[in-house]
Design a protein around this motif. Sequence first.
Motif, short mmCIF file in Angstrom:
data_model
loop_
_atom_site.label_atom_id
_atom_site.label_comp_id
_atom_site.label_asym_id
_atom_site.label_seq_id
_atom_site.Cartn_x
_atom_site.Cartn_y
_atom_site.Cartn_z
N LEU A 197 0.70 -1.41 0.20
CA LEU A 197 0.13 -0.05 0.06
C LEU A 197 0.63 0.87 -0.59
O LEU A 197 0.92 2.19 -0.88
CB LEU A 197 -1.24 0.44 0.87
N ALA A 198 1.96 1.00 1.36
CA ALA A 198 3.03 2.44 0.55
C ALA A 198 3.23 2.71 -0.67
O ALA A 198 3.93 4.30 -0.36
CB ALA A 198 4.26 2.52 1.54
N GLY A 199 3.66 1.54 -1.53
CA GLY A 199 4.37 1.34 -2.43
C GLY A 199 3.79 1.91 -3.82
O GLY A 199 4.11 2.27 -5.09
N PHE A 200 2.70 1.43 -3.29
CA PHE A 200 1.62 2.01 -5.42
C PHE A 200 0.92 2.92 -5.24
O PHE A 200 1.09 3.39 -6.10
CB PHE A 200 0.09 0.77 -4.43
N ALA A 201 0.98 3.85 -4.56
CA ALA A 201 0.27 5.67 -4.38
C ALA A 201 1.66 5.72 -5.43
O ALA A 201 1.51 6.75 -5.99
CB ALA A 201 0.55 5.65 -3.25
N PRO A 202 3.13 6.00 -5.11
CA PRO A 202 3.97 6.32 -6.09
C PRO A 202 3.72 6.45 -7.22
O PRO A 202 4.10 7.33 -8.17
CB PRO A 202 5.10 6.15 -4.65
N ILE A 203 3.96 4.96 -7.25
CA ILE A 203 3.99 4.30 -8.68
C ILE A 203 2.91 5.27 -9.75
O ILE A 203 3.10 5.50 -10.59
CB ILE A 203 5.20 2.85 -9.40
N TYR A 204 1.84 4.69 -9.72
CA TYR A 204 0.63 4.77 -10.10
C TYR A 204 0.29 5.78 -10.36
O TYR A 204 -0.15 6.68 -11.84
CB TYR A 204 -0.10 4.70 -8.98
N ILE A 205 0.73 7.14 -9.04
CA ILE A 205 0.58 8.85 -9.85
C ILE A 205 1.61 8.91 -10.34
O ILE A 205 1.26 9.89 -11.53
CB ILE A 205 0.91 9.68 -7.94
N SER A 206 2.85 8.06 -10.70
CA SER A 206 3.94 8.67 -11.20
C SER A 206 3.60 8.48 -13.11
O SER A 206 4.17 9.55 -13.83
CB SER A 206 4.82 8.26 -11.08
N CYS A 207 3.23 6.50 -12.85
CA CYS A 207 2.70 6.97 -14.10
C CYS A 207 1.57 7.49 -14.76
O CYS A 207 1.25 7.18 -15.82
CB CYS A 207 2.28 5.24 -14.07
N LEU A 208 1.00 7.74 -13.85
CA LEU A 208 -0.91 8.32 -14.09
C LEU A 208 -0.18 10.35 -14.70
O LEU A 208 -0.35 10.15 -15.85
CB LEU A 208 -1.52 8.79 -14.00
N ALA A 209 1.00 10.52 -14.41
CA ALA A 209 1.12 11.82 -14.35
C ALA A 209 1.88 11.94 -16.02
O ALA A 209 1.62 12.72 -16.56
CB ALA A 209 2.29 12.20 -13.67
N GLY A 210 2.56 10.62 -15.94
CA GLY A 210 3.97 10.74 -17.09
C GLY A 210 3.05 9.95 -18.56
O GLY A 210 2.81 10.45 -20.18
N VAL A 211 1.91 9.58 -18.09
CA VAL A 211 1.01 9.21 -19.68
C VAL A 211 -0.33 10.82 -20.00
O VAL A 211 -0.27 10.94 -21.06
CB VAL A 211 -0.44 8.25 -19.30
N THR A 212 -0.88 12.01 -19.32
CA THR A 212 -1.64 12.57 -19.20
C THR A 212 -0.29 13.98 -19.56
O THR A 212 -0.64 14.92 -20.03
CB THR A 212 -1.91 13.17 -17.82
N ARG A 213 0.82 13.22 -19.65
CA ARG A 213 2.29 14.94 -20.09
C ARG A 213 2.37 14.41 -21.37
O ARG A 213 2.95 15.15 -21.82
CB ARG A 213 3.14 14.73 -18.91
N ILE A 214 1.95 13.08 -22.05
CA ILE A 214 2.25 13.62 -23.52
C ILE A 214 1.79 14.23 -24.57
O ILE A 214 0.34 14.67 -24.22
CB ILE A 214 1.66 11.55 -23.91
N LYS A 215 2.29 14.77 -25.48
CA LYS A 215 1.98 15.16 -26.48
C LYS A 215 0.95 14.56 -26.97
O LYS A 215 1.39 13.45 -27.27
CB LYS A 215 3.19 16.28 -26.72
N GLU A 216 0.56 15.51 -27.67
CA GLU A 216 -0.84 14.61 -28.40
C GLU A 216 -0.61 14.66 -29.64
O GLU A 216 -1.20 13.89 -30.49
CB GLU A 216 -2.15 15.75 -28.60
N ASP A 217 -0.04 15.35 -30.17
CA ASP A 217 1.41 15.24 -31.34
C ASP A 217 1.11 13.60 -31.75
O ASP A 217 1.42 13.18 -33.04
CB ASP A 217 1.64 16.05 -31.85
N TYR A 218 1.75 13.46 -30.78
CA TYR A 218 2.67 11.81 -30.32
C TYR A 218 1.48 11.18 -31.20
O TYR A 218 1.61 10.49 -31.62
CB TYR A 218 3.44 11.38 -29.09
N ILE A 219 0.37 11.55 -30.39
CA ILE A 219 -0.98 9.67 -30.28
C ILE A 219 -1.78 10.32 -31.79
O ILE A 219 -1.42 9.24 -32.55
CB ILE A 219 -1.62 10.62 -29.34
N ASN A 220 -1.37 12.09 -32.15
CA ASN A 220 -2.43 11.82 -33.30
C ASN A 220 -1.13 11.37 -34.91
O ASN A 220 -1.75 10.81 -35.40
CB ASN A 220 -2.63 13.31 -34.11
#
Length: 257
Positions: free
Chosen positions: A134-157
């Motif tokens: 439980l202690a380690g889940f939150a930091p990794i989950y939030i970092s992964c979430l932030a990493g995806v949301t910061r991806i430029k839409e141009d890459y996906i498009n």
Amino acid sequence: MKKIKIEKLLTLITVAIIIFAWYLVTKIGIFSEIIIPSPMSVVKSFIDIVKNGYKGYSLLAHLGNSLGRLLYAYLLVIVTAIPLGLLSGYNTKIRAVIEPLVEFYRPLPPLAYYTILVLWLGIGDSSKIALLYLAGFAPIYISCLAGVTRIKEDYINGALTLGANRVQIFFYVVFPAALPDIFTGLRTALGVEYTTLVAAEMVAAVSGIGWLVLDASKYLRSDIIFMGVIIMGITGVLLDKLIRILEVRVVHWKGKN
């Protein structure tokens, strides 16, 4: 190359100054040995425990028990938090299910709900592994979430324009782009889990490096306490160094653009 050597030299000088100051303070006798033991007494305690163990366990057994709990929980976090974090960033419906749960327990001090885990799972390794998870889940989950949301839409498009489907975009665009944030989460989670492990062993355990330090404090054995703290610090640095080495090899493009 020259800059790296200078930085390593400065690090060694800093460590040497700290050790010398420690030796000088104990040599002059400013504080009692009970409060601050001399470096030599810590070394002697280390040699004695290496040879004879402590309370029925060798030093390697204490350290091995702690690291075993840590690595088991850490691997569980990796195989669950990374996929869920990436999927949550990629799919808002998945995020709507998982994020509220993470945000609810994340601000809670781990020891606050450790008592509940002990009631459910006992004082053995199961409750500690659950706490570390439980202690380690939150930091990794939030970092992964932030990493995806910061991806430029141009890459996906751009990938969509080339005919990639959602699965291909996830594995060939989203995952590589989020790797720097994933490793940031891995390092953060490891540090959080390690500090939580030591605290958990101090509350309910019969072995482990954290328990060793707590038990030594009952008998005012500051030499053993210092030895345990130093071992914990060195171990933590080495574990973090391993992740940083892996990061350099995997995310070799980081900082080059």
